[in-house]
Design a protein around this motif. Structure first.
Motif, PDB file in Angstrom:
ATOM      1  N   LEU A 255       6.371  18.583   4.061  1.00 24.25           N
ATOM      2  CA  LEU A 255       6.523  17.568   1.961  1.00 24.25           C
ATOM      3  C   LEU A 255       6.055  16.612   2.501  1.00 24.25           C
ATOM      4  CD1 LEU A 255      11.014  18.827   1.407  1.00 24.25           C
ATOM      5  CD2 LEU A 255       8.460  19.245   0.367  1.00 24.25           C
ATOM      6  N   PHE A 256       6.100  15.923   3.634  1.00 19.94           N
ATOM      7  CA  PHE A 256       5.638  14.188   4.433  1.00 19.94           C
ATOM      8  C   PHE A 256       4.377  14.461   4.692  1.00 19.94           C
ATOM      9  CE2 PHE A 256       9.715  14.000   2.727  1.00 19.94           C
ATOM     10  CZ  PHE A 256       9.465  13.417   0.871  1.00 19.94           C
ATOM     11  N   PRO A 257       2.922  15.075   4.314  1.00 22.78           N
ATOM     12  CA  PRO A 257       2.375  15.389   5.399  1.00 22.78           C
ATOM     13  C   PRO A 257       1.646  14.073   6.182  1.00 22.78           C
ATOM     14  CG  PRO A 257       1.336  15.936   3.971  1.00 22.78           C
ATOM     15  CD  PRO A 257       2.707  15.792   3.464  1.00 22.78           C
ATOM     16  N   GLU A 258       1.915  13.183   5.640  1.00 24.35           N
ATOM     17  CA  GLU A 258       1.390  11.764   5.990  1.00 24.35           C
ATOM     18  C   GLU A 258       1.968  10.792   6.794  1.00 24.35           C
ATOM     19  OE1 GLU A 258      -1.933  11.145   4.674  1.00 24.35           O
ATOM     20  OE2 GLU A 258      -2.128  13.301   4.061  1.00 24.35           O
ATOM     21  N   ILE A 259       2.674  11.137   6.862  1.00 21.95           N
ATOM     22  CA  ILE A 259       4.376  10.313   8.149  1.00 21.95           C
ATOM     23  C   ILE A 259       4.121  11.314   8.879  1.00 21.95           C
ATOM     24  CG2 ILE A 259       6.538   9.601   7.548  1.00 21.95           C
ATOM     25  CD1 ILE A 259       6.041   9.008   4.331  1.00 21.95           C
ATOM     26  N   LYS A 260       4.719  10.487  10.087  1.00 26.14           N
ATOM     27  CA  LYS A 260       5.347  11.369  11.223  1.00 26.14           C
ATOM     28  C   LYS A 260       6.864  11.042  11.524  1.00 26.14           C
ATOM     29  CE  LYS A 260       5.816  10.229  15.936  1.00 26.14           C
ATOM     30  NZ  LYS A 260       6.046   9.390  17.297  1.00 26.14           N
ATOM     31  N   ILE A 261       6.827  12.903  11.403  1.00 28.28           N
ATOM     32  CA  ILE A 261       8.529  13.122  10.745  1.00 28.28           C
ATOM     33  C   ILE A 261       8.936  13.564  12.611  1.00 28.28           C
ATOM     34  CG2 ILE A 261      10.255  14.359  10.374  1.00 28.28           C
ATOM     35  CD1 ILE A 261       9.080  12.984   7.990  1.00 28.28           C
ATOM     36  N   THR A 262      10.158  13.159  12.909  1.00 29.82           N
ATOM     37  CA  THR A 262      11.266  13.201  13.854  1.00 29.82           C
ATOM     38  C   THR A 262      12.078  13.252  14.060  1.00 29.82           C
ATOM     39  OG1 THR A 262       9.453  12.076  15.236  1.00 29.82           O
ATOM     40  CG2 THR A 262      12.103  12.349  16.357  1.00 29.82           C
ATOM     41  N   VAL A 263      13.170  14.964  13.910  1.00 29.98           N
ATOM     42  CA  VAL A 263      14.354  15.132  13.571  1.00 29.98           C
ATOM     43  C   VAL A 263      14.599  15.737  15.392  1.00 29.98           C
ATOM     44  CG1 VAL A 263      15.551  17.092  12.310  1.00 29.98           C
ATOM     45  CG2 VAL A 263      13.354  16.120  11.068  1.00 29.98           C
ATOM     46  N   SER A 264      16.022  15.402  14.882  1.00 28.00           N
ATOM     47  CA  SER A 264      16.635  15.153  16.970  1.00 28.00           C
ATOM     48  C   SER A 264      18.160  14.938  16.394  1.00 28.00           C
ATOM     49  CB  SER A 264      16.236  13.851  17.386  1.00 28.00           C
ATOM     50  OG  SER A 264      16.801  14.198  18.908  1.00 28.00           O
ATOM     51  N   LYS A 265      18.811  15.614  17.680  1.00 28.98           N
ATOM     52  CA  LYS A 265      20.116  15.559  17.335  1.00 28.98           C
ATOM     53  C   LYS A 265      20.861  14.563  18.026  1.00 28.98           C
ATOM     54  CE  LYS A 265      20.833  20.633  18.738  1.00 28.98           C
ATOM     55  NZ  LYS A 265      21.234  21.591  20.139  1.00 28.98           N
ATOM     56  N   LYS A 266      21.484  14.017  18.203  1.00 25.85           N
ATOM     57  CA  LYS A 266      21.789  12.191  18.221  1.00 25.85           C
ATOM     58  C   LYS A 266      20.929  11.337  18.253  1.00 25.85           C
ATOM     59  CE  LYS A 266      25.651  14.329  20.687  1.00 25.85           C
ATOM     60  NZ  LYS A 266      26.817  13.721  20.349  1.00 25.85           N
ATOM     61  N   ALA A 267      20.194  11.485  17.407  1.00 22.97           N
ATOM     62  CA  ALA A 267      19.355  10.356  16.892  1.00 22.97           C
ATOM     63  C   ALA A 267      20.021   9.247  16.275  1.00 22.97           C
ATOM     64  CB  ALA A 267      18.639  11.032  15.624  1.00 22.97           C
TER      65      ALA A 267
END
Length: 295
Positions: free
Chosen positions: A160-172
């Motif tokens: 959905l947001f290809p221009e943004i670096k996305i990081t999804v993490s447990k315990k973020a």
């Protein structure tokens, strides 16, 4: 955050933002964190929040003492929120308070309209990113505390947001300070909302506990506040098994039937005098209950 204290119609969702215009966030690349508070409780809203600041200020905010809201006391959360909010000339936040009525309606809707709690969470996160971008913030990195498998969630957001670096993490919320800040903002808002809850049913309850199903105070509130026919006040998530089980075991069983064999109307039916609509009792209007034509 005053809007949370004055959330009069808590049957609908509430959105609030930091008030200052953080001009530096419009000029420099920024990091954005997303987290929630109140996913598990049977009472009250689920609050999703963002916190963002320029990458050049990461060290400054990293030294503020931000942490996962769950490991902080209420006093420390309030103190850190006020400290972070004072920096809103170079940072910002945005919150979506998802009402218990919305949660119940979404999870109990018909198949083609139903939304799971995970879907509600994902949609809230997507909305928060879009709101921040529309505000003009130059978001280049996003960190999100996961809901469900992190890899799938990350791929969904990245598409959905290809221009943004996305990081999804447990315990973020403990790994990334921007997520910690979002966690604190969301938790403070939820706590304040419960303390100043607008009881639309006409009865004010002083003690409802934390809202978590295992809390003895919350259990007592559910037992004491539940009408044997119409169920719980609107602060309760009817879609939670805790509420469903209590209704099934201790209260009047109601069976809903679908009228599938209604007589077809003919031309003469147009000339039938309509009966006057009966005046609704305050008991029903206070609980937002109204007569329906069909189910």
């Amino acid at each position: 955050m005053d809007a949370v204290d004055n959330w009069v119609d808590n049957s609908i969702n509430l959105e609030i933002s930091s008030t200052e215009e953080p001009t530096l966030c419009f000029e420099e690349d920024c990091v954005l964190g997303i987290d929630e508070a109140g996913r598990g409780p049977v009472l009250g809203p689920m609050v999703y929040g963002t916190a963002y600041w320029p990458l050049s200020k990461s060290k400054h905010f990293g030294e503020m003492g931000l942490d996962d809201s769950k490991v902080l006391s209420e006093a420390d959360r309030e103190k850190l929120f006020e400290l972070y909010n004072k920096e809103n000339a170079i940072s910002g936040w945005h919150l979506v308070c998802i009402s218990p009525v919305t949660i119940s309606k979404s999870m109990l809707a018909k198949d083609n309209q139903r939304e799971s709690l995970n879907e509600l969470s994902h949609n809230a996160a997507i909305h928060l990113i879009r709101v921040t971008l529309r505000r003009g913030v130059r978001v280049t990195e996003v960190y999100v505390d996961t809901v469900g498998p992190p890899e799938k969630y990350e791929a969904k957001l990245q598409a959905l947001f290809p221009e943004i670096k996305i990081t999804v993490s447990k315990k973020a919320d403990s790994l990334f300070k921007c997520v910690s800040a979002a966690s604190i903002c969301a938790k403070v808002a939820r706590d304040r909302a419960l303390k100043s809850w607008s009881w639309r049913e006409g009865t004010t309850y002083e003690k409802i506990g934390s809202g978590y199903p295992g809390d003895p105070v919350t259990k007592k509130f559910l037992r004491d506040s539940c009408d044997p026919i119409f169920g719980f006040p609107s602060v309760t998530r009817f879609s939670w098994s805790t509420a469903e089980d209590l209704l099934a075991k201790e209260h009047v069983k109601v069976q809903w039937t679908l009228e599938s064999n209604k007589k077809s109307k003919g031309a003469m039916d147009l000339f039938v005098k309509k009966e006057a609509t009966p005046k609704e009792d305050a008991f029903f209007t206070n609980r937002c209950i109204q007569q329906v034509v069909s189910l």
